[in-house]
Design an enzyme around this catalytic site. Structure first.
Site, short mmCIF file in Angstrom:
data_model
loop_
_atom_site.label_atom_id
_atom_site.label_comp_id
_atom_site.label_asym_id
_atom_site.label_seq_id
_atom_site.Cartn_x
_atom_site.Cartn_y
_atom_site.Cartn_z
N ALA A 1 12.91 14.30 6.16
CA ALA A 1 13.40 13.43 5.64
C ALA A 1 13.16 13.62 4.39
O ALA A 1 11.60 13.05 3.90
CB ALA A 1 13.96 12.39 6.18
N GLU B 1 -2.08 4.88 -6.90
CA GLU B 1 -0.57 4.55 -6.93
C GLU B 1 0.41 4.83 -8.18
O GLU B 1 -0.28 4.71 -8.82
CB GLU B 1 -0.37 2.96 -6.25
CG GLU B 1 -1.68 2.41 -5.24
CD GLU B 1 -1.24 3.27 -4.24
OE1 GLU B 1 0.55 2.81 -3.50
OE2 GLU B 1 -1.20 3.84 -2.90
N ASP C 1 -4.26 -2.80 -3.61
CA ASP C 1 -4.89 -2.07 -2.66
C ASP C 1 -5.78 -2.51 -1.60
O ASP C 1 -5.37 -1.76 -0.35
CB ASP C 1 -4.56 -0.41 -3.28
CG ASP C 1 -4.40 0.43 -2.46
OD1 ASP C 1 -3.79 0.15 -1.21
OD2 ASP C 1 -5.46 0.63 -1.85
N LYS D 1 -5.69 -2.58 2.33
CA LYS D 1 -7.17 -2.19 3.38
C LYS D 1 -8.04 -2.89 4.36
O LYS D 1 -8.34 -2.45 5.49
CB LYS D 1 -7.49 -1.22 2.53
CG LYS D 1 -6.86 -0.12 2.89
CD LYS D 1 -7.58 1.09 1.07
CE LYS D 1 -6.75 1.73 0.86
NZ LYS D 1 -7.22 2.59 -0.35
#
Ligand code: ADP
Ligand code: ASP
Ligand code: MG
Length: 812
Positions: A502, A665, A676, A680
């Site tokens: 997909a 990103e 980000d 994490k």
């Protein structure tokens, strides 16, 4: 003497009849050949008679088609000299068929007697063609010697009379040297002489009766598969031929839907000890399956699996049932009276309820007769009104070897449970050679696949993947799987199928597996429009066993689907960080759900791409260690930026390069804001056992706040305004012999991310390109922390990390 029976597909086309001719002609001694109608003809006859009864003139087209097909077949296989005579006989039969159908059409009724007569034409026609096609063959009419008597709603064979007549008919026959051809399936009533039939698939039974009456040495059943297989080959692509089996095993499988032998066939030959050989007309080289009295025990604990698709479960319950004497005998007497057969009976030892599996067609009648039989008890409340549950299927797992192997039922039900299939009722015979159970009908295909996979396929284990997101990581993953697939099959016995691919608005699904060399074209040509809801529905609806959803997107809407996948026993491998870093309660709920359902949720690539960080933390914690402190450089993007920054490359330029080279990103501010890295750090800390949310992390920005509050366009426009300040600070840092690192830290319940200047002694000082590094101080790794370092970004290593997660699911 041997009896050879050729089924519908073996006489379905001129080519197949020529094969039959070859097979029969190669025999030294004459044989008796029993033939079915040409493939599909019985169905067509039934259709024609029903159309006529419904007043639909389309029955005439059906009869005309039958005429054309039989004529064409006759012309193709009968030697020229014999064609006219056969055609004349066939025309007479087809005219008679037409007259009967016209009669049905006029009267608008189809009495059972007439329905049987209509069905008989298929074998009456085919046997004439085959007789004329074979050299030196004579036709014997089964109507003259297979005799039935009407009993209840059924025509049952009068075996004594039938055996006598068969012996008389074939007395001295073999010395004449001609092949005998007999139409299967048809018979006549012993009293009235009217044509009857032996039930769908009944040609096998005709052949068995002849074999038993004449004490034949072998009954050969020629069909379109290589033999009796471990499961229905139309459902289980990996089923394989069983070399030999006992009559009892064959009986159990056939009674439970294995169409390859019509069940009544087994009794006459079994009573005489005549073996049955099942052979493929279209593949003479295949050895086939032999069914006989005793066989050498095979390697597998079970012999085969079969199923019946359309079952209803009738339940009779009530707390007072215990006190009522003879409940069971009254139930079965009432059902027998109506000729309703029970596939499965399940009764609790406490006798508070009894459940009976019957075919759906019989369900309503079964309820009626039971409600009637127990009317008094139902009225008084001692027994509840009969309950029917529909849309069910029954599965039987068969094998005499089961007696010798302990734990088969345990393995069976664990396998089903792990795949989210619940068993609605079950029964195991005291003979221990059969375990039967009932599942929801929509779970049938999956049930058969998982059982087959776990009991027979020592050769391969299958893993079925849905890959969502085909950008750089997803695309590379598909390439890597395509490269490794054959090797994994050979060396690990693991077969990876990609059953769905997909991208954001389009998806292609194929339960047989998508050809990985052409997946883009498949997605383009066969893809359907999707949104997350449709994606979820399609995947859950396909209900494939051992399936894994692989999320290579960064989409919150896709991450929101995991819970539903776990509920349906689908494992999830995610490169997407959103779920693991979402609100702590959601993270815990998902973890719990996956554990309860016995599936995996793996997201190793959420931190440090392919580096084994989460796995290592899990291993340490599981073995009793505890993580006291964690320091890490986790942003490949920020590391790239600070490693690239120089007198010649200003700050704004490094940010642009990071975006262009795919390190950042799509909106680099997610990296620059530390968001980000915060995600994490939260994920690692949670995996280390701490309850933490993103808001708990102290974020020390190194870029003024207004850069994050504006549009992306404005951000890029004003970014160069920071260059001079960065350059000044960079020069000073260089003079001090230090480097910038964006460090995430967890210690003593405090979490932070900040830009730090590290000296050349520090283990973070030498960190090239986009590398990541993690320092773990634990109870065991105390004075010298554990250090994990390597590429922390990039499509290749991330895809490889996702692949490794997928592989670890294969090991469960
Ligand atoms: P024929 O027309 O030769 O009598 P049938 O269609 O009645 O053949 O029976 C053969 C078919 O039975 C196969 O084509 C296969 O699709 C189906 N079948 C179901 N279960 C099994 C099984 N366990 N082994 C072999 N065939 C099976
Ligand atoms: N022609 C019949 C049927 O289709 C009998 C048989 O093929 O065995 O059921
Ligand atoms: Mg058959």
């Amino acid at each position: 003497m041997k009896i050879l029976k050729f089924g519908g597909s073996s006489v379905g086309t001129p080519e197949s009849i020529l094969r039959v001719k070859e097979i029969v002609s190669s025999r030294q001694e004459p044989s008796i050949v029993v033939v079915s109608a040409l493939g599909g003809v019985t169905d067509q006859l039934i259709r024609a008679s029903r159309l006529a009864a419904a007043g639909d003139v389309a029955f005439r087209d059906e009869v005309a088609q039958l005429r054309d097909r039989h004529r064409a077949t006759c012309e193709a296989v009968v030697p020229a000299a014999g064609v006219r005579a056969v055609e004349a006989e066939m025309d007479a039969l087809l005219d008679q068929l037409e007259r009967i159908c016209e009669g049905i059409y006029l009267l608008h009724v189809l009495p059972p007697k007439t329905a049987h007569e209509v069905m008989s034409f298929g074998e009456r026609l085919s046997s004439r063609i085959v007789t004329a096609a074979l050299p030196c063959a004579l036709r014997y009419d089964a109507v003259d010697f297979i005799k039935t008597r009407h009993h209840g709603h059924k025509d049952e064979v009068d075996t004594g009379l039938t055996y006598d007549l068969i012996q008389q008919t074939f007395k001295g026959w073999s010395s004449a040297g001609a092949t005998a051809v007999v139409p299967g399936f048809i018979a006549s009533d012993a009293s009235t002489g009217e044509i009857t039939t032996l039930g769908r698939g009944g040609s096998d039974y005709t052949a068995s009766l002849i074999a038993a009456a004449l004490d034949a040495e072998l009954l050969e059943i020629w069909t379109d598969v290589d033999g009796f297989m471990t499961a229905d080959p139309r459902i289980i692509k990996t089923s394989y031929v069983i070399d030999e089996m006992t009559y009892e095993e064959a009986m159990e499988l056939c009674n439970f839907g294995a169409k390859v032998i019509y069940p009544p066939t087994l009794y006459p030959v079994c009573a005489k000890g005549i073996p049955i050989l099942i052979k493929n007309t279209f593949n003479l080289k295949a050895k086939g399956t032999i069914v006989k009295k005793t066989v050498t025990p095979g390697a597998t604990s079970i012999k085969g699996i079969s199923s019946i698709d359309d079952i209803a479960l009738i339940t009779l319950s009530g707390t007072s049932m215990v006190g009522i004497v003879g409940v069971d005998s009254r139930i079965f007497a009432a059902l027998a009276q109506e000729q309703i057969s029970a596939f499965l009976v399940s009764q609790s030892a406490s006798e508070t309820g009894i459940s009976i599996g019957v075919s759906r067609a019989d369900a309503a009648r079964a309820r009626e007769v039971l409600d009637e039989a127990f009317a008094r008890e139902i009225e008084s409340g001692a027994i509840n009104p009969v309950d029917i549950r529909e849309e069910l299927a029954a599965v039987a797992v068969i094998g005499e070897n089961m007696k010798q192997h302990a734990g088969i039922a345990g393995k069976l039900f664990t396998t089903l449970g792990r795949n989210g299939i619940s068993v609605i009722a079950l029964a195991q015979g005291a003979a221990e050679s059969n375990i039967s159970f009932i599942v929801e009908r929509r779970q049938l295909r999956k049930s058969l696949n998982v059982i087959h996979d776990s009991f027979f396929l020592s050769e391969y284990q299958e893993l079925n993947l849905f890959i969502c997101g085909v950008g750089t990581v997803g695309g590379r993953l598909i390439e890597q799987i395509a490269q490794q697939r054959d090797k994994l099959m050979r060396t690990r016995g693991l077969k990876i199928n990609i059953v769905g691919i997909a991208r954001s608005t389009r998806a292609v699904f194929d339960r047989a597996g998508i050809d990985l060399a052409h997946w883009q074209e498949r997605l383009q040509q066969d893809g359907i429009p999707i949104d997350p809801l449709r994606l979820k529905e399609e995947i859950i609806g396909m209900n494939i066993f051992n399936s894994v959803f692989v999320d290579c997107t960064a989409s919150p809407a896709v991450a929101a689907l995991y819970g539903d996948f776990f509920e349906h026993s689908i494992s999830v491998v995610a490169a997407n960080k959103i779920a693991a870093s979402s609100d702590y309660d959601n993270y815990r709920r998902l973890k719990e759900l996956a554990r309860k359902r016995g599936v995996k949720w793996l997201f190793e690539t959420n931190v440090g791409a392919g580096l084994p960080i989460i796995g290592t933390i899990n291993d340490l914690c599981n073995s009793g260690d505890s993580i006291r402190k964690l320091e890490a450089v986790l942003s490949g993007t920020l590391n790239f930026i600070f490693n690239t920054l120089s007198a010649n490359v200003p700050f704004s330029e490094t940010v642009r390069m990071a975006k262009e080279q795919g390190f950042s990103e799509p909106d680099p501010r997610i990296d620059l804001s530390g968001k980000d890295v915060i995600r994490k750090l939260v994920i690692l800390s949670r995996e280390a056992g701490y309850e933490v949310n993103q808001e708990d992390v102290e974020a020390n920005l190194f870029i003024p706040k207004e850069f994050f509050d504006c549009s992306e366009e404005e951000f890029w426009a004003k970014l160069p305004s920071l260059d001079a300040d960065f350059e000044a600070r960079r020069r000073q840092l260089e003079a001090e012999g230090k480097r910038w690192r964006f460090v995430a830290k967890m210690e003593d319940g405090k979490y932070s991310v900040s830009l730090q200047a590290v000296e050349n002694q520090h283990s973070f000082y030498v960190l090239d390109g986009s590398n990541n590094i993690v320092l773990l101080t634990t109870e065991r790794y105390n004075r010298h922390p554990m250090l994990i370092q390597g590429y922390g970004a990039g499509a290749d290593v991330t895809a490889a990390g996702v692949f490794a997660d997928i592989m670890s699911i294969a090991n469960i």
